[in-house]
Design a protein around this motif. Structure first.
Motif, PDB file in Angstrom:
ATOM      1  N   ILE A 217       0.789  -1.232   0.000  1.00 37.47           N
ATOM      2  CA  ILE A 217       0.000   0.000   0.000  1.00 37.47           C
ATOM      3  C   ILE A 217       0.813   1.269   0.000  1.00 37.47           C
ATOM      4  CG2 ILE A 217      -1.620   1.338   1.360  1.00 37.47           C
ATOM      5  CD1 ILE A 217      -3.228  -1.043   1.727  1.00 37.47           C
ATOM      6  N   HIS A 577      -7.845   7.518   3.502  1.00 39.29           N
ATOM      7  CA  HIS A 577      -8.196   6.532   2.473  1.00 39.29           C
ATOM      8  C   HIS A 577      -9.556   6.813   1.848  1.00 39.29           C
ATOM      9  CE1 HIS A 577      -4.722   4.326   3.510  1.00 39.29           C
ATOM     10  NE2 HIS A 577      -5.182   3.749   4.591  1.00 39.29           N
ATOM     11  N   ASN A 587      -2.647   6.534  -1.804  1.00 39.46           N
ATOM     12  CA  ASN A 587      -3.526   5.858  -0.851  1.00 39.46           C
ATOM     13  C   ASN A 587      -4.762   6.662  -0.472  1.00 39.46           C
ATOM     14  OD1 ASN A 587      -1.800   3.599  -0.712  1.00 39.46           O
ATOM     15  ND2 ASN A 587      -0.551   4.622   0.813  1.00 39.46           N
TER      16      ASN A 587
END
Length: 620
Positions: A217, A577, A587
């Motif tokens: 991520i 997010h 992200n």
């Protein structure tokens, strides 16, 4: 970066210098040892050259150290190892004053003394050990320097002073040294084993499993901002998680719905200047604007001077694409054009859907896999009502599955995306703590709903008279959103109750306000749940339990300050997010959606490949 490069070059030069010095030193080592031995012997005045090496040690020690008289009588005879040690320590200048050596000299009466030849032989045997040990240490240290400098230079291989082929040969063909242990391949599809330093450059696209996602991520708890100089570089399509082909549909399917009109033959607006980008309508339209943000992000991937992540990149040839994106603003089309006007055979929204189906069914790209590699955003629950059955083989980006049959939409192939929250994002540093939030439970919205939303009415009658509970009707009208934002920001828990569909924008308003969500929706599917554990920052309550008198409030009042604070801290870490923005950031909501699509692509391709096992089409 320049300092790191310099360090790597210094390490490499040090390796070369040590290698040269090692060769020179070893060449002269025996000559030096011989001269040292001769000097000691001559100083001791022993005439017999062949035997005086070992005996010179005794006399030299007696002269160098004023041992007590009662110990001098014990200096001889010596055993073989003692003689060799003394000879070595004398010749190489090592001290005999340490406790181990001095103790050795105190007690020497161990029997017969060795002959001079034995002393001399043992001395030369011991003397030869040191160069061997020295050689091994220097060689090991030199190899370490070579590996370190090579790996450091590889970090900057675009401008490395060392040819890549040379470094690749050194690292890949070395079977005894693994410079990068426990390297995990991010791609879940099996393929040729690649070097951990030089991955296969033609297929670096990564499809990561759930267990590996934390490193991909790269941090699922907070937004990691890439260095600006890195993000400004042109994205390399071979290294993107997802290569996306964007159909050049006419503007009537996308930005034309926003009132944008380009010049003749212009399909897309100029996204390099944010001032010229058509804006998406506000109000409740905005919460389903996922289609808008994803399309902008793809256009930006080929635009210079737009700083964005490289998770997804637009490719101009459909044969290079992992997925094919259909840029139809279906939610906006439903909100603006779902009603049929006079003299219309069908609504504008329905006509656009019919045109879209006709367009896709006529494309060889669709027929190739039956649409399984196509991506359509239908975030509003009522969007694509006519076309969804005909295009159900594609991958949908949805808010939930509430109005879809399991055959058309399911978690196996489709992506759940967050709503765009309506309330203002609370800065992390300004987020109110436990004691600064006087309201225990907050809910404001439509109370009387149908289907699964009838629970809202039941909870309203249970909670409306509680002193530390805010449970009222509210809407976007009359500053409703602004008031809701203030209320959530001053509440400990915010209710997210099922409405007409399992999901609602209220969950994401709560996250933006750092108000711990209480999710009362048994059929809800959550965005990015394969990488985010919602139980760490949310409270889940089954509908049948929530309507029991006293159950909900007793549960929430039982959550102490420490537990709540831990969930609150987690909320602040993950709230990024769920932010839609342009340009997208690492992200954020857009980037997380692309990452989710890349993971879904793996299972889609797996199903396609399994069905092709016994296909005979390749022989026709």
């Amino acid at each position: 970066m320049a300092m790191a490069k310099l360090t790597a070059l210094i390490l490499l030069l040090t390796f070369i210098a040590i290698s040269t010095l090692t060769t020179t030193a070893l060449a002269s080592q025996y000559q030096l040892d011989s001269n040292a031995s001769r000097n000691v012997i001559e100083d001791a005045g022993i005439p017999n050259t062949r035997t005086r090496v070992c005996f010179s040690a005794i006399s030299a020690v007696e002269n160098a150290f004023a041992f007590p008289q009662d110990y001098q009588s014990d200096l001889a005879p010596m055993n073989l190892s003692d003689a060799a040690l003394v000879s070595k320590e004398l010749i190489y200048g090592e001290s005999l004053s340490n406790s181990r050596t001095y103790g050795m000299w105190k007690v020497q009466k161990i029997g017969k003394a060795a002959s001079p030849c034995e002393y001399t032989s043992l001395y030369h045997q011991e003397k030869s050990i040191l160069p061997s040990k020295l050689l091994s240490c220097l060689i090991a240290f030199s190899i370490f320097l070579l590996i370190s400098s090579s790996l450091s230079l590889l970090e900057f291989n675009d401008s490395s002073l060392i040819p890549k082929s040379v470094l690749q040969f050194i690292l890949v063909n070395n079977t005894s040294i693994n410079p990068i242990p426990n390297v995990k391949e991010a791609d879940t599809q099996k393929g040729p084993v690649n070097s951990p330093v030089f991955p296969n450059e033609t297929s670096v696209k990564q499809n990561i499993t759930v267990d590996e996602i934390a490193s991909q991520i790269p941090n699922p708890e907070k937004i990691i901002d890439e260095p600006e100089e890195h993000r400004k570089r042109q994205c390399d399509k071979s290294q993107a998680l997802l290569r996306v082909y964007l159909y050049d549909l006419p503007p009537e399917f996308h930005f034309g719905l926003l009132g944008w009109k380009g010049s003749a033959n212009q399909t897309w607006p100029n996204v390099s200047d944010q001032k010229t980008i058509p804006s998406y309508p506000g109000g409740l339209n905005l919460q389903h604007s996922t289609e808008y943000w994803l399309t902008l992000d793809l256009l930006a991937s080929n635009t210079e001077n737009v700083v964005r992540p490289c998770s997804a990149i637009r490719v101009m040839n459909s044969s290079e694409a992992d997925v094919l994106f259909v840029p139809f603003f279906s939610s906006l089309s439903y909100n603006r054009h779902s009603k049929r006007h006079e003299k219309q055979k069908a609504s504008g929204d329905r006509m656009l859907q019919e045109k879209l189906v006709e367009f896709l069914f006529g494309r060889t790209e669709w027929r190739r896999l039956g649409g399984k590699d196509h991506l359509i955003v239908a975030h509003h629950p009522n969007s694509m009502l006519m076309a969804r059955k005909k295009l159900g083989s594609c991958m949908f980006v949805l808010s939930d599955f509430g109005r879809y049959s399991a055959k058309i939409a399911n978690l196996k192939k489709d992506v759940i995306a967050p709503y765009k929250h309506m309330v203002r994002t609370i800065p992390v540093d300004n987020s109110a703590s436990f004691d600064e939030r006087p309201t225990l439970v907050y809910f404001q919205g439509a109370i009387y709903r149908k289907d699964g939303g009838v629970i809202r009415q039941e909870l309203y009658y249970l909670l409306k008279d509680e002193k530390d509970v805010h449970f009222t009707f509210g809407s976007v009208q009359s500053n409703g959103v602004k008031e809701a934002g203030k209320g959530m920001a001053s509440s400990k828990f915010c209710l997210n109750i099922a409405g007409d569909t399992p999901s609602s924008n209220r969950l994401f308003d709560a996250i933006a306000s750092h108000c711990v969500p209480v999710i009362i929706s048994d059929e809800i599917e959550l965005p990015f749940e394969d990488v985010l554990d919602y139980s760490e920052f949310s409270v889940f309550v089954r509908s049948e339990d929530a309507v029991k008198k006293g159950y909900l409030l007793n549960l929430l009042r039982g959550i102490k300050r420490e537990k709540w604070t831990k969930m609150w801290e987690k909320l602040k870490n993950i709230s990024g997010h769920f932010e839609y923005q342009y340009p997208s950031q690492p992200n954020d909501a857009v980037d997380m959606i692309w990452q989710t699509i890349s993971r879904k692509k793996t299972s889609t391709l797996l199903n396609v490949h399994r069905k092709n096992r016994y296909s005979r089409s390749q022989f026709q």
